[in-house]
Design a protein around this motif. Sequence first.
Motif, PDB file in Angstrom:
ATOM      1  N   ARG A  38      38.584  30.688  49.343  1.00  0.00           N
ATOM      2  CA  ARG A  38      38.899  29.560  48.460  1.00  0.00           C
ATOM      3  C   ARG A  38      38.328  29.771  47.072  1.00  0.00           C
ATOM      4  O   ARG A  38      39.018  29.569  46.064  1.00  0.00           O
ATOM      5  N   ASP A  39      37.068  30.192  46.997  1.00  0.00           N
ATOM      6  CA  ASP A  39      36.421  30.370  45.701  1.00  0.00           C
ATOM      7  C   ASP A  39      37.059  31.505  44.906  1.00  0.00           C
ATOM      8  O   ASP A  39      37.168  31.437  43.676  1.00  0.00           O
ATOM      9  N   ARG A  68      40.238  30.132  43.508  1.00  0.00           N
ATOM     10  CA  ARG A  68      39.942  29.194  42.415  1.00  0.00           C
ATOM     11  C   ARG A  68      39.606  29.947  41.131  1.00  0.00           C
ATOM     12  O   ARG A  68      40.085  29.602  40.045  1.00  0.00           O
ATOM     13  N   GLU A 112      41.767  29.954  37.611  1.00  0.00           N
ATOM     14  CA  GLU A 112      41.133  29.558  36.354  1.00  0.00           C
ATOM     15  C   GLU A 112      41.172  30.670  35.309  1.00  0.00           C
ATOM     16  O   GLU A 112      41.364  30.403  34.114  1.00  0.00           O
ATOM     17  N   GLU A 115      44.471  24.758  45.469  1.00  0.00           N
ATOM     18  CA  GLU A 115      43.917  25.472  44.320  1.00  0.00           C
ATOM     19  C   GLU A 115      45.011  25.834  43.323  1.00  0.00           C
ATOM     20  O   GLU A 115      44.857  25.647  42.113  1.00  0.00           O
ATOM     21  N   ARG A 142      46.455  23.151  40.928  1.00  0.00           N
ATOM     22  CA  ARG A 142      45.678  22.667  39.784  1.00  0.00           C
ATOM     23  C   ARG A 142      46.295  23.053  38.441  1.00  0.00           C
ATOM     24  O   ARG A 142      45.830  22.602  37.399  1.00  0.00           O
ATOM     25  N   GLY A 175      45.887  19.261  44.455  1.00  0.00           N
ATOM     26  CA  GLY A 175      45.349  20.052  43.356  1.00  0.00           C
ATOM     27  C   GLY A 175      45.705  19.486  42.004  1.00  0.00           C
ATOM     28  O   GLY A 175      44.852  19.400  41.097  1.00  0.00           O
TER      29      GLY A 175
END
Length: 389
Positions: A13-14, A17, A21, A84, A87, A252
């Motif tokens: 997940r990280d 993300r 980004e 994610e 977003r 998200g």
Amino acid sequence: MDFSLGDEERQIRDTIRTFVEREVMPLEDEVLRNERAGLPGLEPGVLRELQEKAKRAGFWGINTPEEYGGIALGAVMSAILAMEVGRTFVPFSFGGSADNILYGADEEQKKIYLLPTIAGERRSCFAITEPGAGSDARNIRTRATRSGADWVINGEKTFITGGNEADFCMVFAVTDREKGADGGITCFLVDRDMGWKSSPIPTMGQWGPAALSFQDVRVPAANVLGEVGRGFDLAMRWIGQGRFMIPARAVGAAERLLGMAIDYANIRESMGHKIADYQAIQWQIADSQVEIEATKWLTLYAAWRVSRGLDPRHASSIAKLHGATTANNVVDRVLQIHGGMGYTKELPIERWYRELRLLRIFEGTDEIQRRTIARNLLKGHVRLGGIGD
């Protein structure tokens, strides 16, 4: 019940993300400029390069079985990753995937359609909706009639996602009117060069669906996907399996928007106070967070049912309905909090506003979800009070 993620799941997940980004969100200004100039948000080459970057990071074929080169993370992690990706409004999706019903193809069809689609060499679209058969998929009128060893397809499809870009479609046609949906609808794999045509349908948002036209399109019998007459079962499998992914992306988007509202409320002053000090603003923020959290867990529950091989349809309808209304409630509040600036094109909120409105319509309207939920309860297909049933 354990609602925590394992170390590996948290790392996945990280990583996603961070990828979103660093690699995807920076393209938002370019997407806005292109769209407002009447151009595609991203050129195909840019999207392909993003997918290749994700592939080099180990993310290719999120839900694709390992035997086909995917990583098969499963429904729950797929939903989390969709949150994610949701977003950002950059039209990014992971490569290396194919529609779930294509895995039901025979070996020759897999070579021609499934494997090239997974590799990104071919693009498909799912064509069932018609001008007179949107929510009522059983009422399709497109016909396929026998002609020697072939089938000849005549009819129209509308609001087909990816229909302008696809080089083949999975088209559903009536092959036996007397049998109706249960035994009278067949799915065909139809290459564009077999003769079907597409035209874009302008919309208020950036979703670019197509109208498809089939006029005496001749299709070999070998291109029947599955069994003759069992196409409606395939259609419901396609619709039911992935419906929970829509509210996942809505989560998200809503969280990103709510973050924008919180940041703005903490810097915007009115009548000597930051607007974050006013109860009217606080309640909008609080209500948004409650609705987002509810959607998140409804969605993950529906995904969990998929992962356990349980019937996910009722749970997915609940998640889809709640997610669509939540996303629209949140973006409306966020625009209101920003006041006149939220309504301008200087900020991307109006773009989100138009995009998220679609969630209440496609893949089953709000009204259809309510009908499904109520019918299941009234007919006893589901029962109240169950947990994990």
